[in-house]
Design an enzyme around this catalytic site. Structure first.
Site, PDB file in Angstrom:
ATOM      1  N   HIS A 172     -47.189  30.564  10.085  1.00  0.00           N
ATOM      2  CA  HIS A 172     -47.132  29.077  10.229  1.00  0.00           C
ATOM      3  C   HIS A 172     -48.449  28.785  11.174  1.00  0.00           C
ATOM      4  O   HIS A 172     -49.004  27.763  10.789  1.00  0.00           O
ATOM      5  CB  HIS A 172     -45.842  28.812  11.085  1.00  0.00           C
ATOM      6  CG  HIS A 172     -44.620  28.516  10.284  1.00  0.00           C
ATOM      7  ND1 HIS A 172     -44.155  29.753   9.573  1.00  0.00           N
ATOM      8  CD2 HIS A 172     -43.922  27.607   9.877  1.00  0.00           C
ATOM      9  CE1 HIS A 172     -42.827  29.388   9.128  1.00  0.00           C
ATOM     10  NE2 HIS A 172     -42.656  28.103   9.048  1.00  0.00           N
TER      11      HIS A 172
ATOM     12  N   GLN B 229       0.750  -1.349   0.127  1.00  0.00           N
ATOM     13  CA  GLN B 229      -0.058  -0.014  -0.015  1.00  0.00           C
ATOM     14  C   GLN B 229       0.798   1.256   0.003  1.00  0.00           C
ATOM     15  O   GLN B 229       0.361   2.412  -0.347  1.00  0.00           O
ATOM     16  CB  GLN B 229      -1.122  -0.084   1.330  1.00  0.00           C
ATOM     17  CG  GLN B 229      -1.954  -1.087   1.058  1.00  0.00           C
ATOM     18  CD  GLN B 229      -2.865  -1.066  -0.229  1.00  0.00           C
ATOM     19  OE1 GLN B 229      -3.163   0.105  -0.517  1.00  0.00           O
ATOM     20  NE2 GLN B 229      -2.719  -2.151  -0.817  1.00  0.00           N
TER      21      GLN B 229
ATOM     22  N   GLU C 163      -7.753   4.684   6.822  1.00  0.00           N
ATOM     23  CA  GLU C 163      -8.400   4.188   5.688  1.00  0.00           C
ATOM     24  C   GLU C 163      -8.595   2.484   5.793  1.00  0.00           C
ATOM     25  O   GLU C 163      -9.503   2.065   5.688  1.00  0.00           O
ATOM     26  CB  GLU C 163      -7.861   4.593   4.288  1.00  0.00           C
ATOM     27  CG  GLU C 163      -8.672   4.367   3.174  1.00  0.00           C
ATOM     28  CD  GLU C 163      -7.932   4.730   1.943  1.00  0.00           C
ATOM     29  OE1 GLU C 163      -6.601   4.850   1.893  1.00  0.00           O
ATOM     30  OE2 GLU C 163      -8.574   4.627   0.824  1.00  0.00           O
ATOM     31  N   HIS C 164      -7.634   1.952   5.781  1.00  0.00           N
ATOM     32  CA  HIS C 164      -7.233   0.365   5.516  1.00  0.00           C
ATOM     33  C   HIS C 164      -6.886  -0.107   7.108  1.00  0.00           C
ATOM     34  O   HIS C 164      -5.575   0.449   7.421  1.00  0.00           O
ATOM     35  CB  HIS C 164      -6.477  -0.014   4.589  1.00  0.00           C
ATOM     36  CG  HIS C 164      -6.905   0.367   3.191  1.00  0.00           C
ATOM     37  ND1 HIS C 164      -6.018   1.323   2.428  1.00  0.00           N
ATOM     38  CD2 HIS C 164      -7.835   0.137   2.335  1.00  0.00           C
ATOM     39  CE1 HIS C 164      -6.680   1.732   1.413  1.00  0.00           C
ATOM     40  NE2 HIS C 164      -7.844   0.845   1.014  1.00  0.00           N
TER      41      HIS C 164
ATOM     42  N   ASP D  67      -9.154  -3.589  -2.659  1.00  0.00           N
ATOM     43  CA  ASP D  67      -8.605  -2.595  -3.633  1.00  0.00           C
ATOM     44  C   ASP D  67      -9.115  -2.782  -4.959  1.00  0.00           C
ATOM     45  O   ASP D  67      -9.786  -1.957  -5.803  1.00  0.00           O
ATOM     46  CB  ASP D  67      -6.925  -2.425  -3.804  1.00  0.00           C
ATOM     47  CG  ASP D  67      -6.514  -1.368  -2.759  1.00  0.00           C
ATOM     48  OD1 ASP D  67      -7.325  -0.868  -1.952  1.00  0.00           O
ATOM     49  OD2 ASP D  67      -5.450  -1.195  -2.641  1.00  0.00           O
TER      50      ASP D  67
ATOM     51  N   HIS E 181       1.302   3.307  -3.149  1.00  0.00           N
ATOM     52  CA  HIS E 181       0.296   4.289  -3.846  1.00  0.00           C
ATOM     53  C   HIS E 181       0.836   5.629  -4.240  1.00  0.00           C
ATOM     54  O   HIS E 181       0.523   6.148  -5.259  1.00  0.00           O
ATOM     55  CB  HIS E 181      -0.854   4.318  -2.714  1.00  0.00           C
ATOM     56  CG  HIS E 181      -1.931   3.401  -3.188  1.00  0.00           C
ATOM     57  ND1 HIS E 181      -2.708   3.379  -4.102  1.00  0.00           N
ATOM     58  CD2 HIS E 181      -2.398   2.280  -2.513  1.00  0.00           C
ATOM     59  CE1 HIS E 181      -3.673   2.264  -4.140  1.00  0.00           C
ATOM     60  NE2 HIS E 181      -3.441   1.566  -3.145  1.00  0.00           N
TER      61      HIS E 181
HETATM   62 ZN   LIG Z   1      -4.206   0.161  -2.278  1.00  0.00          ZN
END
Ligand SMILES: [Zn+2]
Length: 445
Positions: free
Chosen positions: A413, A251, A319-320, A353, A254
């Site tokens: 109202h 990862q 995130e992960h 992914d 990325h």
């Molecule tokens: Zn990834």
């Protein structure tokens, strides 16, 4: 409470969103596109992507031709991935039931889920052709029932990213454009000569695309503000350093600002993983990116026990989060801040992914404290309705409403309530005299 020991620290502070300079630049480009439309888009596309086709939109014939040129094995693989994503999204869709309840006699309240009517799906190119992003945004929107999905992806090195176009097409994209960056998302959001504006923008992108989405938010809906990919491993001595190093670097590739962090209760695993990362970086083809990410943002944190790992992990809100421990269910049952969980060594973030079926567009930069990722539900609007079929109930609610309006000085109202008390009640209500109190000028209730 003990303090975790840092076995390997990051040298850089986590990259965080936009700076003023970027904001100014992106806002200027969006404004230019609003004013000059396609002319501005063409200039930007030529400058950044060296791309100036007659039409940015691919015709049906062009799409067919591009798809037919893709390797059959690749098409099969894309179909397999999309089937997994479709199956899961359909199951999630089935969980989104309408609600209807009778709260008082003849008083019906409900909600129903209505698909967003048009979606712009941005699929990034640049460093990698992000084939999988086409499944995640286009396919998920189509499963939700979105009638119009306009998909955009940039050319890569002046070439058509055929696999990405194929994935968009197989996912059911209604329009496909070869266009990238700010010019793509701005065209989708504001509309230009060649594309009608959309209601909702989804998909990841670089810092420019993310900032453009942030600035366009409000005019259109957006899914998330995607920052650098983050991966957290929660691991103990039930797994080895080779597995951990592989999952960190997998990862970290990325981007140079992608944090990869190992939290562990095993000093030995932590130290061996640090050594193994260096060993794997010697042969990993994407080591130029991954090594920088690891040096600047990689961390190994040694904790006393599972409870401390849990605290560290929730605080990171990554995130992960991959869990490979003697008690994965402890983390599953107790973790509260994460984009997606990957439980046990047999699965991993790469499966998520690319293929397994859960959506890969997930919250970063601690957004997991307040949201999950992209899913079929994000393409649905939960809209309420109400109906009264019982006159007594209308009058009773009207009496309450009338008094509550009077407290707030909302005369108009109050009149709405009073007329119903008069017409549907037993004539006992005070409806003849209008309230003459001050009226708020901003009527929002
Ligand atoms: Zn990834």
């Amino acid at each position: 409470m003990t303090t975790p020991e840092i076995l390997k620290d990051a040298t850089a502070k986590a990259a965080h969103g936009a700076d003023a300079e970027l904001t100014k630049k992106v806002a200027g480009i969006i404004e230019d596109i609003e004013q000059r439309g396609e002319v501005a888009v063409r200039e930007l596309s030529e400058t950044f992507d060296n791309w100036a086709p007659e039409s940015f939109r691919l015709s049906e014939a062009e799409i067919e031709q591009i798809v037919s040129g893709v390797d059959p094995q690749t098409l099969d693989d894309i179909r397999f991935a999309q089937q997994q994503i479709r199956t899961f999204a359909e199951a999630q869709l089935a969980s989104m039931q309408p609600v209807e309840v009778e709260t008082l006699p003849g008083v019906t309240l409900g909600h129903t889920h209505i698909p967003v009517q048009s979606v712009g799906a941005y699929v990034p190119g640049g460093r990698y052709p992000m084939v999988a992003s086409a499944h995640m945004s286009v396919l998920t929107a189509k499963v939700a029932g979105v009638p119009r999905v306009a998909a955009c992806t940039p050319p890569i090195g002046g070439e058509v990213p055929a696999e990405t176009v194929a994935a968009m097409h197989l996912a059911g994209a209604d329009e496909i454009y070869l266009l990238g960056g700010i010019q793509a998302v701005a065209s989708l959001a504001v509309g230009t000569e060649f594309v009608d504006p959309v209601d909702f923008l989804v998909g990841p992108g670089n810092a420019f695309v993310a900032e453009a989405k942030r600035l366009l938010y409000g005019r259109v809906g957006i899914d998330l503000l995607a920052g650098p990919t983050e991966t957290l491993l929660i691991a103990d001595d039930t797994v080895d350093a080779e597995m951990c190093a592989t999952d960190l670097l997998g990862q970290a590739e990325h981007g140079p600002t992608s944090p990869a962090v190992l939290v562990t209760t095993s000093r030995q695993l932590g130290l061996e993983t640090i050594a193994e990362v260096d060993r794997q970086l010697e042969t990993l083809p994407t080591a130029d990116v991954a090594s920088q990410a690891w040096a600047d943002y990689g961390r190994v944190i040694l904790c006393a026990d599972n409870a401390e790992m849990l605290r560290v992990a929730d605080d990171l809100a990554f995130e992960h989060v991959q869990v490979m421990t003697n008690d994965d269910d402890y983390f599953f049952n107790n973790m509260v801040n994460y984009g997606a969980l990957f439980l046990g060594p047999m699965t991993n973030v790469s499966y998520g992914d690319k293929v397994i079926g859960t959506n890969h567009t997930l919250p970063t930069q601690k957004a997991a404290r307040y949201t999950g990722g992209l899913w079929v539900g994000k393409f649905l609007k939960t809209c309420t309705y109400q109906r009264i079929t019982n006159a007594d109930s209308s009058a009773i609610i009207g009496e309450y409403c009338s008094r509550l309006c009077a407290i707030e000085n909302f005369a108009g109202h109050k009149a709405q309530a009073d007329i119903r008390v008069r017409r549907y009640g037993n004539g006992t209500a005070d409806g003849a005299v209008a309230d003459t109190g001050d009226v708020a000028t901003e009527v929002t209730a």
